[in-house]
Design a protein around this motif. Structure first.
Motif, PDB file in Angstrom:
ATOM      1  N   GLU A 136      -9.233  19.215 -44.436  1.00  0.00           N
ATOM      2  CA  GLU A 136      -9.668  18.920 -44.281  1.00  0.00           C
ATOM      3  C   GLU A 136      -9.645  17.644 -43.740  1.00  0.00           C
ATOM      4  O   GLU A 136     -10.936  17.354 -45.148  1.00  0.00           O
ATOM      5  CB  GLU A 136     -10.422  20.162 -43.369  1.00  0.00           C
ATOM      6  N   LEU A 137      -9.838  16.150 -43.270  1.00  0.00           N
ATOM      7  CA  LEU A 137      -9.902  14.968 -43.019  1.00  0.00           C
ATOM      8  C   LEU A 137     -10.598  15.230 -41.951  1.00  0.00           C
ATOM      9  O   LEU A 137     -10.598  15.589 -40.964  1.00  0.00           O
ATOM     10  CB  LEU A 137      -9.214  14.089 -43.055  1.00  0.00           C
ATOM     11  N   PRO A 138     -11.763  13.937 -42.158  1.00  0.00           N
ATOM     12  CA  PRO A 138     -12.956  13.455 -41.336  1.00  0.00           C
ATOM     13  C   PRO A 138     -12.064  13.679 -39.397  1.00  0.00           C
ATOM     14  O   PRO A 138     -10.739  12.998 -39.944  1.00  0.00           O
ATOM     15  CB  PRO A 138     -13.204  12.357 -41.117  1.00  0.00           C
ATOM     16  N   LEU A 139     -12.251  13.724 -38.497  1.00  0.00           N
ATOM     17  CA  LEU A 139     -12.289  13.567 -37.268  1.00  0.00           C
ATOM     18  C   LEU A 139     -11.840  12.116 -36.827  1.00  0.00           C
ATOM     19  O   LEU A 139     -10.302  11.756 -36.179  1.00  0.00           O
ATOM     20  CB  LEU A 139     -12.175  14.296 -36.222  1.00  0.00           C
ATOM     21  N   ASP A 140     -11.928  10.995 -37.244  1.00  0.00           N
ATOM     22  CA  ASP A 140     -11.560  10.086 -37.402  1.00  0.00           C
ATOM     23  C   ASP A 140     -10.707   8.899 -38.088  1.00  0.00           C
ATOM     24  O   ASP A 140     -10.517   7.974 -38.008  1.00  0.00           O
ATOM     25  CB  ASP A 140     -13.137   9.134 -37.139  1.00  0.00           C
ATOM     26  N   ALA A 141      -9.887  10.101 -39.110  1.00  0.00           N
ATOM     27  CA  ALA A 141      -9.020   9.189 -39.936  1.00  0.00           C
ATOM     28  C   ALA A 141      -8.172   8.780 -39.039  1.00  0.00           C
ATOM     29  O   ALA A 141      -7.142   9.655 -37.713  1.00  0.00           O
ATOM     30  CB  ALA A 141      -9.204  11.213 -40.728  1.00  0.00           C
ATOM     31  N   PRO A 142      -7.583   7.752 -39.343  1.00  0.00           N
ATOM     32  CA  PRO A 142      -5.948   6.795 -38.703  1.00  0.00           C
ATOM     33  C   PRO A 142      -5.542   7.770 -39.281  1.00  0.00           C
ATOM     34  O   PRO A 142      -4.888   7.769 -40.183  1.00  0.00           O
ATOM     35  CB  PRO A 142      -6.579   5.674 -39.071  1.00  0.00           C
ATOM     36  N   VAL A 143      -4.964   8.522 -38.085  1.00  0.00           N
ATOM     37  CA  VAL A 143      -2.933   8.847 -38.067  1.00  0.00           C
ATOM     38  C   VAL A 143      -2.161   8.258 -38.811  1.00  0.00           C
ATOM     39  O   VAL A 143      -1.793   6.770 -37.712  1.00  0.00           O
ATOM     40  CB  VAL A 143      -2.617   9.797 -37.221  1.00  0.00           C
ATOM     41  N   GLY A 144      -1.934   7.718 -39.607  1.00  0.00           N
ATOM     42  CA  GLY A 144      -0.148   7.616 -39.942  1.00  0.00           C
ATOM     43  C   GLY A 144      -0.559   6.615 -41.508  1.00  0.00           C
ATOM     44  O   GLY A 144      -0.012   5.705 -42.432  1.00  0.00           O
ATOM     45  N   ALA A 148      -3.722   7.513 -49.507  1.00  0.00           N
ATOM     46  CA  ALA A 148      -4.527   7.008 -51.200  1.00  0.00           C
ATOM     47  C   ALA A 148      -5.038   6.144 -50.217  1.00  0.00           C
ATOM     48  O   ALA A 148      -6.547   6.164 -51.049  1.00  0.00           O
ATOM     49  CB  ALA A 148      -3.457   6.316 -52.135  1.00  0.00           C
ATOM     50  N   ASP A 149      -5.080   5.069 -49.274  1.00  0.00           N
ATOM     51  CA  ASP A 149      -6.056   3.706 -49.299  1.00  0.00           C
ATOM     52  C   ASP A 149      -6.977   4.730 -48.132  1.00  0.00           C
ATOM     53  O   ASP A 149      -8.475   3.542 -48.084  1.00  0.00           O
ATOM     54  CB  ASP A 149      -5.180   2.804 -48.245  1.00  0.00           C
ATOM     55  N   TYR A 150      -7.078   5.793 -47.979  1.00  0.00           N
ATOM     56  CA  TYR A 150      -7.825   6.622 -46.444  1.00  0.00           C
ATOM     57  C   TYR A 150      -9.082   6.130 -47.472  1.00  0.00           C
ATOM     58  O   TYR A 150     -10.471   6.983 -47.305  1.00  0.00           O
ATOM     59  CB  TYR A 150      -7.480   6.864 -45.685  1.00  0.00           C
ATOM     60  N   LEU A 151      -8.372   7.024 -48.545  1.00  0.00           N
ATOM     61  CA  LEU A 151      -9.780   7.937 -49.418  1.00  0.00           C
ATOM     62  C   LEU A 151      -9.634   6.708 -50.706  1.00  0.00           C
ATOM     63  O   LEU A 151     -10.989   7.390 -51.475  1.00  0.00           O
ATOM     64  CB  LEU A 151      -9.410   9.202 -50.080  1.00  0.00           C
ATOM     65  N   GLY A 152      -9.232   5.539 -51.114  1.00  0.00           N
ATOM     66  CA  GLY A 152      -9.750   5.346 -51.220  1.00  0.00           C
ATOM     67  C   GLY A 152      -9.315   5.276 -53.483  1.00  0.00           C
ATOM     68  O   GLY A 152      -9.968   5.944 -54.062  1.00  0.00           O
ATOM     69  N   LEU A 153      -7.720   6.381 -53.863  1.00  0.00           N
ATOM     70  CA  LEU A 153      -7.265   6.142 -54.379  1.00  0.00           C
ATOM     71  C   LEU A 153      -6.294   5.484 -55.104  1.00  0.00           C
ATOM     72  O   LEU A 153      -5.596   4.403 -53.956  1.00  0.00           O
ATOM     73  CB  LEU A 153      -6.564   7.606 -54.423  1.00  0.00           C
ATOM     74  N   PRO A 154      -6.241   5.919 -56.042  1.00  0.00           N
ATOM     75  CA  PRO A 154      -6.551   6.716 -57.171  1.00  0.00           C
ATOM     76  C   PRO A 154      -7.921   6.085 -57.545  1.00  0.00           C
ATOM     77  O   PRO A 154      -8.347   4.613 -58.307  1.00  0.00           O
ATOM     78  CB  PRO A 154      -4.973   6.324 -58.095  1.00  0.00           C
ATOM     79  N   ASP A 155      -7.833   7.069 -58.903  1.00  0.00           N
ATOM     80  CA  ASP A 155      -9.583   7.642 -59.445  1.00  0.00           C
ATOM     81  C   ASP A 155      -9.383   7.740 -60.483  1.00  0.00           C
ATOM     82  O   ASP A 155      -8.525   8.967 -60.368  1.00  0.00           O
ATOM     83  CB  ASP A 155     -10.396   8.005 -57.732  1.00  0.00           C
ATOM     84  N   LEU A 232     -17.531  10.332 -44.933  1.00  0.00           N
ATOM     85  CA  LEU A 232     -16.097  10.186 -46.343  1.00  0.00           C
ATOM     86  C   LEU A 232     -16.376   9.877 -47.506  1.00  0.00           C
ATOM     87  O   LEU A 232     -16.504  10.303 -48.329  1.00  0.00           O
ATOM     88  CB  LEU A 232     -14.438  10.348 -45.576  1.00  0.00           C
ATOM     89  N   TRP A 233     -16.893   8.763 -47.402  1.00  0.00           N
ATOM     90  CA  TRP A 233     -16.919   7.578 -48.793  1.00  0.00           C
ATOM     91  C   TRP A 233     -18.218   8.564 -49.775  1.00  0.00           C
ATOM     92  O   TRP A 233     -18.295   8.624 -50.847  1.00  0.00           O
ATOM     93  CB  TRP A 233     -17.704   6.157 -48.704  1.00  0.00           C
ATOM     94  N   LEU A 234     -19.306   8.768 -49.178  1.00  0.00           N
ATOM     95  CA  LEU A 234     -20.115   9.688 -49.729  1.00  0.00           C
ATOM     96  C   LEU A 234     -19.405  10.582 -50.675  1.00  0.00           C
ATOM     97  O   LEU A 234     -20.203  11.464 -51.107  1.00  0.00           O
ATOM     98  CB  LEU A 234     -21.257   9.422 -48.529  1.00  0.00           C
TER      99      LEU A 234
END
Length: 792
Positions: A136-144, A148-155, A232-234
């Motif tokens: 489950e991602l935060p409710l403000d996560a941008p659809v589409g 990988a960009d949203y979560l800062g991946l790869p890591d 999310l980042w923290l």
């Protein structure tokens, strides 16, 4: 120490790829124990929102979901996750994506329903081990947006196996200094600004634990939002560092601990009464901890308390009653410095191991508390809001560790490393490590930062230069010059030879820990002159062993429990007795049980007995060349020996060990289930050897005379041998016992021993008169010292 690679790269510029970073860390003494790549191969995985669900017509556990993936039209996805519901945002692997593990996403028909993609759990994406449901991602996560960009991946999640002398690397900022030195870059951590003070809330702080707690800082933050969510980042940085997000306040304290290396704790301020008191525990005091367990700290524990009750075990874990809950609006943030000796071993005594105790018992920078408190306040205000009060400080400056200046000589550096290191490179290394460098004529004056407890002497500085400049850059040279061979003293048997002799006699060598449980020693009766450990690894390893036998018997019992009926073990090691310093005595111990011989056909099987072990002892004694100096006695036995099947071993009349069967009560208490025979001796008397002396072959014949003596039962053979040898001296070459009789014709309580006297003189042939004279002297000595009578 586990951390996110991307997080580290934000703190310091690293001019190397992941593999080179891991290799450089390991070669610098910061061993990479595990490296887990996260989120590779997520092309085609996007953020999506479930906008509709209905039950699958042909499967009870499946749902047909309508999903918005930002493509302008809704996708139909068949999903079996229990948490799939309208309104949540989740990762969607679109058709054509290839997930970690080789899963190729295609359009499919599942039980008659079409599915155009797959909603994913964290495990399916290779970013976490959680497979209980959709991620489950935060409710403000941008659809589409690309996941990988949203979560800062790869890591990558990198875990280091740090040695106890490097607690500064238990925080990413400390680790960043080492990385900066390794790659010739600089740490990108800005100075920490003080948080704006918008509240006058204060609370008194009293230090009553002396040098154990010389610095304690606190701050009240009022009016926080208890429903605030961890960004999310923290949360992702915590997950990739091995910590589970819990709630905003706790997550912030954990984040600062990982970033700076300073453990923090947050109390619900409304549960505190009066001043904060840092003190030692009172006798019998108890405290319910955060994990729900009931702690009974000893009086050597440091506690955080208010004026009425204990709140936390300092440096270990907070208390249950003062914890931050979902209803907490006002908190008291704690940031303190505790002496490592005051925390060391305390968590283990409570059956715990926490991130805080792991750091405090190794040593935390005494200058970190204020910086960590300001950092935590900054994050708290930005995430949960509230009004910060002033920083409250209590400290005893005289008890705080002071950084020392250490001299590094240029000539000494070259001599130890065997290579020239440029002055500029030496200065660069120490500067990058956060040390102050002053140059003098002979080298450098280095002042280590307060976080580097391990820098105490010149050798420590040389090690820093070696590991940062690279051990691979130090040339390998074969040593030159003649080596002096150590000369083995002829008057001492080599310890290795003793081990080989015992192995040749069928014994296996055992190596046990030098620590044993106090409870086990009580069973054996070892209660005096014990050496307890100040910081035991566990309660079962709390006492330095006063004897080798308890540990060796445990090894025997372990083998017997695994279908080994015939066990023969020995150990050569040190035992310890109380003293200043403790007295260490090299010893030999042997334990044996089962059949006297291994399985064979040449003779009937029989159980090992006292005389078998005594025979092995005699063989070892004979090796020293002076068996006449040794004797065994039936008196003065310890309580763990069988009173009728044991012996005290003496050399020159001084007790050096014990031999015999274990006491039946002890054997039963230890659940041995069979007769066990043991031997323990001080090692040095056994290794003493008479210097070899060449003698000519006797020119004159030996004479034998046999006598039968009637003696009391309590007279031992060693007493008889001592009496005869004392009377005949060098004329007696050997005394042989060849018969023992008791019964008809011998009084009750007495025995008849028949023995042969082998007589010889090196200068002449003994006549019958000489031999008869020797017999008379021997009989007289036995009559006088052993209450013996010559039998007719």
């Amino acid at each position: 120490m586990k951390f996110s690679e991307n997080w580290l790269r934000e703190l310091v510029e690293i001019k190397a790829d992941r593999a080179a970073l891991a290799h450089a860390l390991t070669m610098a003494g910061l061993e990479v124990e595990e490296l887990t790549v996260l989120g590779e191969g997520l092309a085609g995985v996007v953020v999506a929102e479930i906008v509709g669900t209905e039950k699958h017509p042909e499967a009870d556990r499946l749902q047909v979901c309508k999903v918005d993936a930002g493509q302008g039209e809704l996708l139909q996805i068949v999903c079996g996750a229990p948490n799939a519901r309208i309104g949540i945002k989740v990762p969607l692997a679109t058709v054509g994506a290839n997930l970690p593990g080789g899963i190729a996403i295609k359009a499919a028909r599942l039980r008659g329903a079409e599915s155009f993609g797959m909603l994913c759990s964290a495990k399916e994406l290779g970013i976490d081990a959680d497979a209980s449901g959709l991620l489950e991602l935060p409710l403000d996560a941008p659809v589409g947006q690309s996941l990988a960009d949203y979560l800062g991946l790869p890591d990558a999640s990198i875990e280091l196996k740090l040695t106890p002398n490097r607690p500064d690397c238990l925080g990413l900022v400390g680790l960043a200094h080492d990385v900066a030195a390794l790659f010739g870059s600089a740490v990108k951590v800005p100075e920490q600004a003080a948080a704006a003070v918008t509240s006058a809330a204060r609370r008194g702080i009293r230090l009553e634990a002396g040098k154990d707690a010389p610095r304690y800082l606190g701050r009240i933050v009022e009016g926080i939002d208890p429903a605030a969510r961890t960004p999310l980042w923290l949360a992702e940085r915590l997950r990739r560092s091995g910590l589970r997000p819990i709630g905003a306040v706790v997550d912030i304290t954990n984040y600062v601990m990982l970033e700076l290396g300073q453990p923090l704790h947050a109390f619900d301020n409304d549960t505190l009464q009066g001043d904060i008191v840092v003190r030692h525990a009172h006798a019998g005091e108890t405290l319910k901890l955060l994990d729900g367990s009931e702690a009974k700290p000893g009086e050597d524990f440091v506690l955080i308390a208010d004026e009425h009750k204990a709140l936390a075990v300092a440096g270990v874990m907070g208390g249950f009653d003062s914890r931050v809950t979902e209803a907490t609006r006002n908190i008291f943030l704690e940031s303190a410095h505790f002496a490592p000796a005051a925390i060391m071993g305390r968590a283990r005594k409570l059956g715990l191991h926490t991130d805080a105790s792991h750091r405090f018992e190794r040593g935390v920078d005494p200058e970190l508390p204020r910086r960590a408190l300001e950092r935590a306040t900054e994050l708290l205000l930005s995430i949960a809001g509230g009004n910060a009060g002033p920083v409250l400080v209590a400290e005893n400056l005289v008890d705080l560790p002071k950084p020392a200046t250490v001299t590094l000589r240029r000539a000494r550096l070259k001599r130890v490393l065997g290579v020239d290191v440029a002055d500029a490179e030496v200065a660069r290394i120490f500067t990058a490590l956060g040390m102050r460098v002053d140059i003098d004529a002979e080298g450098w004056q280095i002042t280590a930062p307060s976080s580097r407890f391990d820098v105490e002497r010149e050798e420590d500085l040389i090690e820093e230069v070696a590991r940062i400049s690279g051990y691979d850059n130090i040339p390998t040279h074969s040593p030159a010059g003649a080596l002096a061979l150590a000369i083995e003293p002829e008057a001492r048997i080599n310890e290795l030879a003793l081990r080989e002799q015992l192995a040749a006699r069928g014994y296996y060598e055992a190596v046990n820990l030098s620590f044993v449980a106090a409870e086990l020693l009580v069973r054996w009766g070892f209660t005096e002159q014990l050496v307890p450990l100040a910081n035991p690894l566990s309660a079962d390893l709390a006492i330095m062993r006063p004897s080798l036998l308890p540990g060796l018997i445990e090894a025997l019992r372990h083998n017997r429990a695994r279908q080994q009926e015939r066990v023969r073990l020995f150990e050569v090691a040190r035992v310890f007795a109380a003293g200043d310093p403790p007295v260490e005595t090299p010893s030999l111990a042997i334990v044996a049980c089962g059949n006297a011989r291994g399985e064979q056909w040449g003779e009937p099987s029989r159980q090992l007995d006292f005389h078998d072990l005594k025979g092995d002892l005699d063989a070892l004694i004979a090796w020293g060349g002076e068996p006449q100096r040794w004797s065994v006695h039936a008196d003065g036995l310890p309580g763990w020996l069988h009173p009728g099947r044991g012996a005290r071993v003496a050399r020159d009349g001084e007790t050096v060990g014990y031999l015999g069967a274990l006491h039946p009560q002890l054997a039963k208490a230890l659940d041995l289930g069979a007769d066990v025979h043991v031997l323990e001796l001080a090692l040095e008397p056994l290794l003493a050897r008479r210097l070899p002396l060449a003698r000519p072959v006797p020119r004159f014949p030996a004479v034998r005379r046999d006598i039968a003596m009637d003696l009391p039962e309590e007279i031992s053979w060693s007493q008889i041998e001592q009496a005869v040898r004392g009377s005949l001296g060098a004329r007696l070459q050997e005394l042989r016992l060849f018969d023992r009789y008791s019964g008809k014709g011998v009084e009750a309580g007495r025995k008849s021993l028949a023995m042969g006297l082998i007589l010889q003189d090196a200068s002449r042939t003994l006549t019958d008169d000489d031999a008869d004279c020797c017999v008379r002297e021997a009989i007289a000595a036995l009559e006088q010292t052993c209450k013996a009578k010559l039998r007719g």
